[in-house]
Design an enzyme around this catalytic site. Structure first.
Site, PDB file in Angstrom:
ATOM      1  N   GLY A 326       0.838  -1.199   0.000  1.00  0.00           N
ATOM      2  CA  GLY A 326       0.000   0.000   0.000  1.00  0.00           C
ATOM      3  C   GLY A 326       0.870   1.245   0.000  1.00  0.00           C
ATOM      4  O   GLY A 326       2.019   1.224  -0.473  1.00  0.00           O
ATOM      5  N   SER A 327       0.363   2.282   0.592  1.00  0.00           N
ATOM      6  CA  SER A 327       1.059   3.568   0.545  1.00  0.00           C
ATOM      7  C   SER A 327       2.346   3.597   1.343  1.00  0.00           C
ATOM      8  O   SER A 327       3.131   4.538   1.229  1.00  0.00           O
ATOM      9  CB  SER A 327       0.130   4.671   1.061  1.00  0.00           C
ATOM     10  OG  SER A 327      -1.045   4.693   0.276  1.00  0.00           O
ATOM     11  N   THR A 328       2.585   2.575   2.151  1.00  0.00           N
ATOM     12  CA  THR A 328       3.841   2.571   2.914  1.00  0.00           C
ATOM     13  C   THR A 328       5.044   2.498   1.983  1.00  0.00           C
ATOM     14  O   THR A 328       6.168   2.740   2.399  1.00  0.00           O
ATOM     15  CB  THR A 328       3.900   1.390   3.898  1.00  0.00           C
ATOM     16  OG1 THR A 328       3.758   0.184   3.170  1.00  0.00           O
ATOM     17  CG2 THR A 328       2.801   1.491   4.942  1.00  0.00           C
TER      18      THR A 328
END
Lengths: 628, 380
Positions: A326-328
């Protein structure tokens, strides 16, 4: 005439005849006694050596002695795995008279379950009749006492003591310390069988498996004099076994317990490590299980229950869970953007909430279809603008992205000293061609740019990667062993292994970390609600990963079944400018957001540690006392 | 006549009967025989003490039995041989009836029907037969001109055979063998002709397979393991292997009293009873075993001497037969313990722990003493 004469008795003649016979008999007796003497001379002089050896073998059996398995402690000396004596009831079939009746009578003294009995009868047919066969394991002290009083009634039945592994915290450390179990034939093939000749248990997972050689120790030998029934009469000579090393782990058991408390039964994983040296401070996967169940051999019923439980407690999410990042992933991609010169900190993209590839009709929406307007890099990280990263990903191309991600260890095992970890997937066109036999599409790059698509990471990889950012490129291999201690007290510290560092310009680090600080500290930050009142500065990045394609529909958490809800991720380190702890949290199909989990964990951590890096003295004393 | 007169007359008569005889003659004891028996019994208690793991209780019980046995021996020594001659057929008849009774309603002990429960004590009728068979064969031949005819040999064979078969059926092969040995010893001393003897040996060889057919499984197993004990080291062969290890490891001088590992660690089965010789062999070595054999030879030699000095056919045959029975027990027991012979349940005379068989054996020496001390002085 002679015949008639012989019908009369003739004493003189009879006497002569009789005396001759007496002499004959005396001769035969002498002959037979001579035979006996010859036989005895043969046995006692000529075969003396042979029979002396046999007599010695009879009485002296070389029996191996099991070494005590090394204990496992946390970094402050809290015991995580110990050895406790258990009492098993064993039966030597050929010494038991009327086994069936004895078993019946025995049940009036101590309970024996149907399972135990079935197991016993099943093994009885295959078993050598002069070797003890377990009937019941783990007798309580009361049962031992009750049986001992009545033992005379049960010839061939004995209580056997055995050291067995015990995990005092039960489930909390199952995903890290692992457990031991009865050694099987395959495992016996992988170790030196003579060293394991007295050993019943072997590490099956976790630290117990990885450090099996250190924990096991060296087998000893006892020359025991035993009688015909195999009872040991006397120990003639012995080589004492060398106990296994005691291991002190880098784990902070209080932090680990706190993590378990916070996560509860949610399907989640937390990995906390010290970015300065790679020490793992906590590593947990929930829901978890009681490793003590596996030590004595888990019964089918319990095993099925664990195997079929919806939360899959046997699945080690921290090491083996493969999740979309994801956005990590965005901070790592940002680094490549700055390094490659594709963007500068001031480059601005317009975020209308959607994105279209050139020559493509397909519309890519940002997270929740929210528009962020004009965004620079710091804002893009803080507010997690997908559109910014779609643009960046297209500009960089998959090769560049993959190159930077692999420098942070994605797609590779971290090399932690636990054997279960998986490598995850760092997708490249070659990888896709090999696995799916399809070409790499530009859309695939977009997906990687926001941590979706083919990319898969483990919580451990995320923690190790974010620790790399925390430490400004200086990366350390994560490890759980702090130091080991041999039986004579010699300590050997584990030397942390430095990994190839990611050498970047100071300003690049500063920009990225500023963005990550914003996540937790700027009112627009995605994790701001969780960290706004924290006493320490956190730099982090949230992530929300789809596990289910919405096919253009809007995400509504309450309308989706639990297992299709998004995963919540959070990576962070704190204090942001002098990091002591790096954290990766993932909550599958979340109800508690990962950032909230991180907040509570960090609060707990900094309540026991000064933010300048020194441990709180009073707390250390308390845990020190606990270790005693 | 007053009491004093009666006594003095009895005493005069007695002195006339055997003038110038010592106190042994008056008590009807034979000193050399008694000395031999005492020595053997002492050695027996010594070995038994070790074999029973220094159980004073065992020694006391065995000692009490020995006292009873010696008392019985002394009583039997008082009875003149002529009485035995008269009683012999009756004793035989009673013994046969008891054996049949045992077969019919005997109590089951050790998987074999050997004991007759007489409420007060248990009693093995086969023990009577150890005395009754040689006695009856000797009785049968006492008025026959010797050597016996073929027909007489056959009748003697029936006298021996009936109890032997009944006892073997119990099944007690060991006692049956001893009874055959005793009866056959009498037959041999009676002068059985060599051609009949050879014919009997041939007959025995032919009957062996037939005998095999009638054997119990455990008896067959014993014969088979005798031939190859290693074939079943934990089963039937275990006894023989362990006892050979005990004897062999004893060496020339032995491991010393109470120091035998085989017997004290319970490897040696039945080490207080049938296999006690192995305990002695382990602890006292070859020297101890030879001394024991010499003691036995002293007793046996004295028995044969008494037999040769006996004055009538019945006494001669009986004394010889009983001595031979004793020797057979010694030979078969040591033979089996040292692996020369198959395992048959015969205890080692005067050494093994156990009741009836020892009492009978010691009592039989009472009859020998009677024969020797009731001789009348005749010109020879």
């Amino acid at each position: 005439m002679f015949n008639r004469f012989s019908t009369l008795k003739d004493p003189q003649k009879e006497r002569t005849l009789f005396n001759r016979r007496i002499w004959t008999i005396a001769f035969f007796i002498a002959l037979l006694v001579f035979c006996l003497i010859i036989r005895l001379v043969y046995l006692q002089i000529f075969q003396h050596q042979v029979y002396t050896t046999l007599a010695k073998q009879n009485q002296l059996n070389l029996s191996p002695a099991e070494p005590n398995r090394g204990l496992i402690y946390d970094r402050k000396g809290v015991l995580l795995a110990e050895n406790v004596p258990v009492y098993n009831l064993v039966v030597t079939p050929n010494r038991a008279s009327n086994l069936k009746a004895s078993l019946g009578q025995l049940q009036q003294i101590i309970p024996i379950s149907k399972d135990d009995l079935n197991q016993f009868y099943k093994q009885l047919t295959l078993h050598r009749r002069f070797e003890p066969l377990p009937l019941r394991t783990r007798l309580t002290e009361e049962e031992v006492a009750r049986f001992s009083v009545n033992q005379y009634r049960f010839p061939g039945f004995n209580i056997q003591a055995e050291m067995i592994r015990h995990y005092p915290f039960g489930s909390a450390f199952a995903s890290l310390v692992g457990y031991v179990g009865r050694i099987n034939a395959k495992e016996l093939g992988q170790v030196d069988p003579s060293n394991y000749s007295a050993t019943n248990f072997i590490g099956k997972t976790g630290v117990e498996k990885y450090y099996e050689p250190q924990l096991h120790g060296q087998v000893g030998y006892k020359q025991v004099e035993s009688d015909a029934s195999g009872q040991i009469v006397r120990i003639a000579s012995q080589i004492l076994p060398t106990p296994g090393d005691n291991l002190y782990l880098t784990i902070d058991s209080k932090l680990q317990l706190k993590a378990q408390e916070i996560l509860g039964e949610q399907r989640a994983a937390v990995v906390a490590m010290n970015p300065q040296n790679g020490e793992i401070l906590a590593l947990i996967s929930t829901p978890t299980f009681d490793p003590n169940l596996f030590v004595a051999g888990i019964n089918q019923h319990d095993y099925d229950a664990l195997e079929k439980a919806p939360g899959q407690p046997l699945y080690n999410r921290a090491l083996r869970g493969r999740y979309p990042a994801g956005s990590t992933i965005k901070p790592f991609i940002s680094l490549e953007g700055l390094v490659s010169g594709a963007i500068t900190p001031d480059s601005v993209y317009y975020d209308p909430g959607w994105f279209k590839l050139k020559d493509s009709e397909h519309t890519y929406y940002g997270f929740r279809r929210e528009a962020h307007g004009n965004v620079n890099l710091v804002k893009a990280i803080t507010e997690s603008s997908d559109i910014y990263f779609y643009n960046l990903a297209v500009k960089l191309g998959i090769e560049h992205i993959a190159d930077m991600l692999s420098r942070f260890g994605f797609g590779q095992k971290t090399g932690i000293d636990l054997s279960e970890e998986l490598a995850g997937i760092l997708p490249t066109p070659q990888w896709k061609e090999k696995i799916t036999h399809k070409p790499w599409y530009p859309g695939d790059t977009l997906n990687v740019g926001i941590g979706q698509g083919f990319m898969e990471v483990t919580p451990l990889q995320l923690a190790a990667a974010v620790a790399g950012i925390a430490n400004r490129g200086q990366r350390w291999q994560p490890h759980v062993l702090l130091h080991s201690q041999t039986a004579d007290g010699t300590q050997t510290a584990y030397s942390s292994l430095a990994l190839p560092s990611v050498e970047l310009d100071k300003s690049i680090w500063k920009t990225i970390i500023t963005g990550m600080k914003g996540v937790a500290n700027s009112p627009d930050g995605t994790a701001y609600p969780f960290f706004k009142d924290a006493d320490y500065t956190v730099a982090g990045k949230t992530g929300t990963a789809q596990v289910f394609s919405l096919k253009g529909q809007r995400y509504n958490k309450s309308m989706l079944p639990v297992n299709l809800r998004d995963n919540s991720l959070f990576i962070c380190f704190a204090p942001a400018d002098k990091p002591q702890i790096a954290l990766a949290v993932i909550v599958q199909n979340y109800t508690t957001p990962a950032a909230q989990v991180a907040r509570r964990l960090l609060d707990y951590y900094f309540s026991t540690h000064q933010t300048d890096g020194t441990a709180d003295k009073s707390n250390d004393n308390a845990t020190g006392a606990m270790a005693n | 006549m007053n009491d004093e007169n009666i006594i003095s007359t009895w005493f005069k008569n007695r002195q006339r009967q055997m003038p110038n005889r010592g106190i042994g003659q008056i008590l009807h004891l034979d000193w050399p025989l008694l000395m031999g028996l005492f020595l053997l019994v002492s050695v027996g208690l010594l070995v038994l003490f070790s074999a029973s793991d220094q159980s004073l209780d065992t020694i006391t019980r065995q000692g009490v039995r020995m006292l009873i046995a010696f008392l019985l021996m002394w009583i039997l020594a008082q009875i003149p041989p002529s009485k035995y001659q008269t009683w012999a057929p009756w004793l035989f008849a009673i013994g046969t009836v008891l054996l049949l009774a045992v077969l019919a309603m005997g109590v089951i002990g050790k998987g074999a029907q050997r004991w007759l429960n007489l409420w007060v004590f248990q009693f093995q009728p086969s023990e009577i037969m150890k005395l009754a068979v040689p006695m009856t064969v000797a009785w049968y031949f006492h008025d026959k001109p010797l050597p016996p005819t073929f027909r007489q040999v056959l009748i003697a064979g029936v006298i021996i055979g009936i109890p032997a078969i009944l006892i073997a059926k119990q099944p007690d092969l060991g006692t049956a063998i001893m009874i055959i040995a005793g009866g056959f010893g009498v037959l041999f001393l009676a002068g059985i002709r060599s051609r009949i003897l050879i014919a009997l040996v041939i007959l025995a060889a032919i009957s062996a397979p037939i005998l095999w057919h009638f054997m119990h499984d455990y008896q067959r197993a014993r014969v088979l393991t005798f031939l190859n004990p290693e074939s079943d080291p934990l089963g039937a062969g275990y006894h023989i292997i362990q006892s050979k290890i005990a004897i062999g490891s004893g060496g020339i001088f032995g491991k010393g009293w109470l120091n035998g590992t085989q017997s004290h660690l319970q490897f040696l089965p039945e080490h207080t009873t049938d296999f006690i010789f192995a305990v002695g062999g382990e602890e006292f070595g070859l020297i101890g075993a030879i001394i024991l054999l010499i003691l036995y030879l002293v007793v046996i030699g004295r028995g044969l001497y008494i037999s040769s000095q006996a004055q009538d056919t019945f006494s001669r045959l009986l004394a010889g037969g009983l001595t031979l029975t004793f020797f057979m027990a010694v030979f078969v027991n040591i033979g089996m313990v040292s692996g020369l012979l198959p395992v048959v349940g015969i205890p080692l005379p005067l050494i093994s722990y156990g009741g009836t068989s020892m009492v009978t054996l010691i009592a039989s020496f009472g009859i020998l003493m009677s024969i020797h001390t009731h001789r009348k002085l005749l010109s020879t």
